[in-house]
Motif scaffolding. Structure first.
Motif, PDB file in Angstrom:
ATOM      1  N   ALA A   1      71.222 -41.225  24.457  1.00 31.33           N
ATOM      2  CA  ALA A   1      72.105 -42.196  25.116  1.00 31.33           C
ATOM      3  C   ALA A   1      71.427 -43.551  25.182  1.00 31.33           C
ATOM      4  N   LEU A   2      72.160 -44.602  24.790  1.00 28.68           N
ATOM      5  CA  LEU A   2      71.723 -45.979  24.968  1.00 28.68           C
ATOM      6  C   LEU A   2      72.324 -46.464  26.286  1.00 28.68           C
ATOM      7  N   LEU A   3      71.475 -46.745  27.238  1.00 26.96           N
ATOM      8  CA  LEU A   3      71.912 -47.027  28.604  1.00 26.96           C
ATOM      9  C   LEU A   3      71.474 -48.420  29.013  1.00 26.96           C
ATOM     10  N   GLY A   4      72.369 -49.146  29.657  1.00 31.55           N
ATOM     11  CA  GLY A   4      72.003 -50.467  30.151  1.00 31.55           C
ATOM     12  C   GLY A   4      73.218 -51.221  30.650  1.00 31.55           C
ATOM     13  N   PRO A   5      72.996 -52.377  31.251  1.00 30.48           N
ATOM     14  CA  PRO A   5      74.109 -53.181  31.768  1.00 30.48           C
ATOM     15  C   PRO A   5      74.851 -53.870  30.643  1.00 30.48           C
ATOM     16  N   SER A   6      75.980 -54.473  30.969  1.00 33.31           N
ATOM     17  CA  SER A   6      76.728 -55.259  29.989  1.00 33.31           C
ATOM     18  C   SER A   6      75.839 -56.374  29.459  1.00 33.31           C
ATOM     19  N   GLY A   7      75.885 -56.582  28.147  1.00 36.45           N
ATOM     20  CA  GLY A   7      75.034 -57.598  27.534  1.00 36.45           C
ATOM     21  C   GLY A   7      73.623 -57.142  27.278  1.00 36.45           C
TER      22      GLY A   7
ATOM     23  N   GLY B   1      72.574 -54.998  24.986  1.00 40.40           N
ATOM     24  CA  GLY B   1      72.277 -54.793  23.579  1.00 40.40           C
ATOM     25  C   GLY B   1      72.628 -53.415  23.051  1.00 40.40           C
ATOM     26  N   LYS B   2      73.174 -52.557  23.910  1.00 39.34           N
ATOM     27  CA  LYS B   2      73.431 -51.181  23.481  1.00 39.34           C
ATOM     28  C   LYS B   2      74.569 -51.091  22.460  1.00 39.34           C
ATOM     29  N   SER B   3      75.670 -51.797  22.665  1.00 38.81           N
ATOM     30  CA  SER B   3      76.768 -51.770  21.687  1.00 38.81           C
ATOM     31  C   SER B   3      76.371 -52.467  20.397  1.00 38.81           C
ATOM     32  N   THR B   4      75.548 -53.513  20.510  1.00 37.28           N
ATOM     33  CA  THR B   4      75.032 -54.166  19.307  1.00 37.28           C
ATOM     34  C   THR B   4      74.216 -53.182  18.485  1.00 37.28           C
ATOM     35  N   ALA B   5      73.376 -52.396  19.159  1.00 35.49           N
ATOM     36  CA  ALA B   5      72.572 -51.393  18.456  1.00 35.49           C
ATOM     37  C   ALA B   5      73.463 -50.379  17.759  1.00 35.49           C
ATOM     38  N   LEU B   6      74.522 -49.933  18.429  1.00 34.78           N
ATOM     39  CA  LEU B   6      75.422 -48.948  17.836  1.00 34.78           C
ATOM     40  C   LEU B   6      76.160 -49.529  16.644  1.00 34.78           C
ATOM     41  N   ASN B   7      76.598 -50.781  16.756  1.00 38.99           N
ATOM     42  CA  ASN B   7      77.306 -51.427  15.645  1.00 38.99           C
ATOM     43  C   ASN B   7      76.396 -51.668  14.450  1.00 38.99           C
TER      44      ASN B   7
ATOM     45  N   ASP C   1      80.884 -45.029  21.469  1.00 39.22           N
ATOM     46  CA  ASP C   1      80.784 -46.291  22.206  1.00 39.22           C
ATOM     47  C   ASP C   1      81.587 -46.219  23.502  1.00 39.22           C
ATOM     48  N   GLU C   2      80.928 -45.892  24.594  1.00 36.14           N
ATOM     49  CA  GLU C   2      81.544 -45.766  25.924  1.00 36.14           C
ATOM     50  C   GLU C   2      82.874 -45.027  25.852  1.00 36.14           C
TER      51      GLU C   2
ATOM     52  N   ILE D   1      74.579 -40.368  19.048  1.00 41.45           N
ATOM     53  CA  ILE D   1      74.084 -41.599  19.676  1.00 41.45           C
ATOM     54  C   ILE D   1      75.216 -42.112  20.552  1.00 41.45           C
ATOM     55  N   TYR D   2      74.968 -42.240  21.832  1.00 40.28           N
ATOM     56  CA  TYR D   2      76.026 -42.425  22.819  1.00 40.28           C
ATOM     57  C   TYR D   2      75.735 -43.656  23.675  1.00 40.28           C
ATOM     58  N   VAL D   3      76.635 -44.606  23.689  1.00 41.98           N
ATOM     59  CA  VAL D   3      76.472 -45.825  24.479  1.00 41.98           C
ATOM     60  C   VAL D   3      77.195 -45.678  25.815  1.00 41.98           C
ATOM     61  N   THR D   4      76.517 -46.031  26.902  1.00 41.34           N
ATOM     62  CA  THR D   4      77.146 -46.006  28.214  1.00 41.34           C
ATOM     63  C   THR D   4      76.400 -46.941  29.165  1.00 41.34           C
ATOM     64  N   HIS D   5      77.115 -47.436  30.173  1.00 38.83           N
ATOM     65  CA  HIS D   5      76.467 -48.190  31.247  1.00 38.83           C
ATOM     66  C   HIS D   5      76.369 -47.331  32.504  1.00 38.83           C
ATOM     67  N   ASP D   6      76.863 -46.077  32.420  1.00 35.68           N
ATOM     68  CA  ASP D   6      76.928 -45.175  33.565  1.00 35.68           C
ATOM     69  C   ASP D   6      75.696 -44.274  33.567  1.00 35.68           C
ATOM     70  N   GLN D   7      74.779 -44.505  34.511  1.00 31.79           N
ATOM     71  CA  GLN D   7      73.529 -43.741  34.504  1.00 31.79           C
ATOM     72  C   GLN D   7      73.757 -42.257  34.796  1.00 31.79           C
ATOM     73  N   GLU D   8      74.743 -41.915  35.618  1.00 28.85           N
ATOM     74  CA  GLU D   8      75.023 -40.510  35.886  1.00 28.85           C
ATOM     75  C   GLU D   8      75.507 -39.811  34.616  1.00 28.85           C
ATOM     76  N   GLU D   9      76.353 -40.488  33.866  1.00 30.02           N
ATOM     77  CA  GLU D   9      76.861 -39.952  32.604  1.00 30.02           C
ATOM     78  C   GLU D   9      75.716 -39.728  31.615  1.00 30.02           C
TER      79      GLU D   9
END
Length: 378
Positions: free
Chosen positions: A42-48, A50-56, A167-168, A197-205
């Protein structure tokens, strides 16, 4: 149509120094990561972050500014998205509204010009896997959000991709459906042996799904580790804050108690003791991190913070409270005790529940930094 890379038997996906710039702005800087076959990362972090950029970049939707992406010893970063053969599950599902469920799932197979009998067999199996066989002839508009998400997952996995990028995918679902779909995601990952490879901003997820987490902030890796490592041993105060250590106090280490070996600290109007595994005295400014769940009403082992209750929210089994210390610092805690706004209260925390960082580790980049409780003093 160029044949995709069908490396279902690959051993590892390797990103080395992956960087993506937009003009003079760096959206992702020097991401290096090795993902083993069958792993859920999981790529985890706040908006902006870089996680979606990494996935793209992985998907081929964005070209790299620097670095390489390889499946085993074969570079794929120069290939078009369709040539990489990765499965993709988007935040908005991206289903074709004019096609039935069966037609949506079959689309990728049809593009690869697979025979009709084989398409029928694979689509039937995929729909059974996501428990949508009874809805095969419906259109997406006739399905619930959770069912549409299952269609998107079935479409991604039916082509048997070497890697699935998500992606989320649960962000548009309500809380109950998100919880249910997390279990389904994990089940499908395990049953199919997917590499995800999973992008999320939700730490519990992220904690509940992933084998490993990559925490990103401002395009840089902050920490890579297992859910347990990230949760229990965040390497800096940014990671600590992001995974639930909402309370951060600026303090100074006064020394080490020769009898107990505990750190003694002062600052922010309080004195605290912590139980790091250290040898020898430490001095200097630090950041002390605490989880709301670890704070209790009452003193613990000499640790006491005097405060006043500012707000109380009933959460069902307990109350979430905000209090303000005498040094005008806001703290969060959860308790089963009902307290009133304006009421003075003494807050305690066990010395073993404090995480202590050098003050300059607040935004340390990389996985080498360690909280004082997890490293030896030199």
């Amino acid at each position: 149509m160029t044949a995709p890379v069908m490396a279902a038997d690959f051993s590892e996906l390797k990103l080395e120094g992956v960087t993506r710039n937009f003009g003079k702005s760096a959206a992702l800087t020097d991401l290096s990561l090795t993902v083993k076959r069958g792993e859920f990362v999981a790529l985890l972090g706040p908006s902006g972050g870089g996680k979606s950029t990494a996935l793209n970049c992985l998907a081929g939707l964005l070209p790299l500014s620097a670095g390489t992406i390889s499946l085993d010893d074969r570079r794929v970063d120069h290939l078009a998205p369709e040539q990489r053969g990765f499965g993709m599950v988007f935040q908005n599902y991206a289903l074709f509204p004019h096609l039935t469920v069966r037609g949506n799932v079959a689309f990728g197979l049809q593009m690869r010009r697979i025979s009709k009998p084989e398409i029928e067999r694979q689509v039937t199996a995929a729909l059974a896997l996501v428990q949508l066989s009874a809805h095969a002839d419906k259109h997406p508009g006739q399905l619930s959000g959770g069912q549409q998400q299952r269609v998107a997952i079935a479409r991604a996995v039916v082509v048997e991709p070497p890697i699935v990028l998500m992606d989320e995918p649960l962000s548009n679902l309500d809380a109950k459906l998100r919880h249910e779909m997390r279990g389904e995601m994990r089940r499908l990952h395990q049953e199919l042996g997917l590499t995800t490879i999973y992008v999320t901003h939700d730490q519990e997820e992220a904690l509940s799904l992933a084998d490993r987490l990559v925490v990103l902030s401002e395009g840089r890796v902050q920490q890579i580790g297992t859910p347990e490592e990230i949760y229990l041993r965040p390497v800096n105060s940014f990671v600590a804050d992001f995974v639930g250590y909402r309370n951060l106090l600026p303090m100074t280490i006064d020394g080490v108690d020769p009898t107990t070996g505990q750190l003694t600290m002062s600052g922010a109007g309080v004195q605290l003791r912590a139980d790091p595994r250290v040898n020898g005295p430490l001095t200097g400014p630090v950041t002390v991190a605490m989880r709301p769940d670890d704070l209790v009403v009452g003193q613990i082992d000499g640790n006491q913070i005097d405060a006043t209750v500012e707000s109380v929210e009933y959460q069902g089994r307990d109350f979430e409270m905000q209090v303000r210390t005498q040094a005008d610092i806001r703290l969060f805690l959860r308790t089963t005790q009902r307290l009133s706004i304006g009421e003075p209260v003494a807050i305690g925390i066990g010395p073993d529940r404090l995480v202590v960082y050098p003050a300059d580790a607040a935004s340390t980049v990389g996985a080498s930094a360690q909280p004082l409780r997890e490293r030896e003093a030199v």
